[in-house]
Design a protein around this motif. Sequence first.
Motif, PDB file in Angstrom:
ATOM      1  N   THR A  33       0.821  -1.210   0.000  1.00 56.61           N
ATOM      2  CA  THR A  33       0.000   0.000   0.000  1.00 56.61           C
ATOM      3  C   THR A  33       0.856   1.261   0.000  1.00 56.61           C
ATOM      4  N   LYS A  34       2.055   1.191   0.573  1.00 55.83           N
ATOM      5  CA  LYS A  34       2.947   2.358   0.495  1.00 55.83           C
ATOM      6  C   LYS A  34       3.367   2.599  -0.948  1.00 55.83           C
ATOM      7  N   GLN A  35       3.599   1.541  -1.708  1.00 52.93           N
ATOM      8  CA  GLN A  35       3.926   1.691  -3.124  1.00 52.93           C
ATOM      9  C   GLN A  35       2.751   2.299  -3.883  1.00 52.93           C
ATOM     10  N   VAL A  36       1.537   1.880  -3.522  1.00 51.98           N
ATOM     11  CA  VAL A  36       0.331   2.465  -4.124  1.00 51.98           C
ATOM     12  C   VAL A  36       0.288   3.960  -3.818  1.00 51.98           C
ATOM     13  N   GLY A  37       0.594   4.314  -2.572  1.00 55.45           N
ATOM     14  CA  GLY A  37       0.591   5.727  -2.175  1.00 55.45           C
ATOM     15  C   GLY A  37       1.583   6.558  -2.965  1.00 55.45           C
ATOM     16  N   PRO A  46      -6.058  10.945  -5.823  1.00 54.93           N
ATOM     17  CA  PRO A  46      -6.442  11.137  -4.423  1.00 54.93           C
ATOM     18  C   PRO A  46      -5.977   9.971  -3.545  1.00 54.93           C
ATOM     19  N   ALA A  47      -5.722  10.278  -2.272  1.00 56.62           N
ATOM     20  CA  ALA A  47      -5.245   9.270  -1.327  1.00 56.62           C
ATOM     21  C   ALA A  47      -6.304   8.195  -1.083  1.00 56.62           C
ATOM     22  N   SER A  48      -7.550   8.591  -1.111  1.00 60.33           N
ATOM     23  CA  SER A  48      -8.652   7.672  -0.832  1.00 60.33           C
ATOM     24  C   SER A  48      -9.374   7.300  -2.120  1.00 60.33           C
ATOM     25  N   ASP A  49      -9.846   6.081  -2.182  1.00 59.71           N
ATOM     26  CA  ASP A  49     -10.625   5.596  -3.328  1.00 59.71           C
ATOM     27  C   ASP A  49     -11.884   4.933  -2.771  1.00 59.71           C
ATOM     28  N   PRO A  50     -12.930   5.743  -2.524  1.00 61.49           N
ATOM     29  CA  PRO A  50     -14.130   5.222  -1.869  1.00 61.49           C
ATOM     30  C   PRO A  50     -14.767   4.030  -2.583  1.00 61.49           C
ATOM     31  N   LEU A  51     -14.761   4.011  -3.910  1.00 60.81           N
ATOM     32  CA  LEU A  51     -15.350   2.884  -4.635  1.00 60.81           C
ATOM     33  C   LEU A  51     -14.562   1.611  -4.357  1.00 60.81           C
ATOM     34  N   ARG A  52     -13.242   1.676  -4.430  1.00 61.56           N
ATOM     35  CA  ARG A  52     -12.393   0.517  -4.135  1.00 61.56           C
ATOM     36  C   ARG A  52     -12.606   0.051  -2.698  1.00 61.56           C
ATOM     37  N   GLU A  53     -12.674   0.993  -1.771  1.00 60.27           N
ATOM     38  CA  GLU A  53     -12.875   0.640  -0.361  1.00 60.27           C
ATOM     39  C   GLU A  53     -14.218  -0.054  -0.160  1.00 60.27           C
ATOM     40  N   GLU A  54     -15.244   0.430  -0.825  1.00 53.57           N
ATOM     41  CA  GLU A  54     -16.573  -0.181  -0.729  1.00 53.57           C
ATOM     42  C   GLU A  54     -16.555  -1.607  -1.281  1.00 53.57           C
ATOM     43  N   GLN A  55     -15.898  -1.795  -2.423  1.00 49.86           N
ATOM     44  CA  GLN A  55     -15.806  -3.135  -3.025  1.00 49.86           C
ATOM     45  C   GLN A  55     -15.022  -4.085  -2.118  1.00 49.86           C
ATOM     46  N   ARG A  87      -3.588   7.558   5.644  1.00 48.65           N
ATOM     47  CA  ARG A  87      -2.619   8.436   6.305  1.00 48.65           C
ATOM     48  C   ARG A  87      -1.259   8.338   5.604  1.00 48.65           C
ATOM     49  N   HIS A  88      -0.852   7.112   5.258  1.00 50.18           N
ATOM     50  CA  HIS A  88       0.406   6.918   4.527  1.00 50.18           C
ATOM     51  C   HIS A  88       0.349   7.564   3.142  1.00 50.18           C
ATOM     52  N   HIS A  89      -0.783   7.416   2.464  1.00 54.92           N
ATOM     53  CA  HIS A  89      -0.926   7.993   1.126  1.00 54.92           C
ATOM     54  C   HIS A  89      -0.869   9.511   1.180  1.00 54.92           C
ATOM     55  N   GLU A  90      -1.509  10.087   2.188  1.00 59.32           N
ATOM     56  CA  GLU A  90      -1.480  11.551   2.328  1.00 59.32           C
ATOM     57  C   GLU A  90      -0.061  12.027   2.627  1.00 59.32           C
ATOM     58  N   ALA A  91       0.664  11.264   3.433  1.00 57.01           N
ATOM     59  CA  ALA A  91       2.059  11.623   3.719  1.00 57.01           C
ATOM     60  C   ALA A  91       2.909  11.545   2.462  1.00 57.01           C
ATOM     61  N   ALA A  92       2.670  10.543   1.634  1.00 60.39           N
ATOM     62  CA  ALA A  92       3.408  10.408   0.374  1.00 60.39           C
ATOM     63  C   ALA A  92       3.117  11.587  -0.539  1.00 60.39           C
ATOM     64  N   ALA A  93       1.866  12.023  -0.563  1.00 60.48           N
ATOM     65  CA  ALA A  93       1.481  13.174  -1.399  1.00 60.48           C
ATOM     66  C   ALA A  93       2.128  14.448  -0.879  1.00 60.48           C
TER      67      ALA A  93
END
Length: 96
Positions: A33-37, A46-55, A87-93
Amino acid sequence: MTDAIAQLRSLRASIDNIDAALIFMLAERFRCTKQVGVLKAEHGMPASDPLREEQQLARLRSLAHDADLDPEFAEKWFNFVVAEVIRHHEAAADER
């Protein structure tokens, strides 16, 4: 009583092994997930992907049901992990 103590020790040893495996699996999950970030940050996603999270949540609830694990517990675990991932994705951004 001796048999019960031996059985308890055996069960606890299994629990300890499972806990260790879970820690290493979580570490591997976070490496991915850090690589994804980083990828998201590099491409302005965006750091969050609500559709992916829902799936994923629906998938994990179904897996939990099949595994005879409380789906509510699986959802709580997933939400906890996703919050850390975001949180990690936002830090990467922010590093970009």
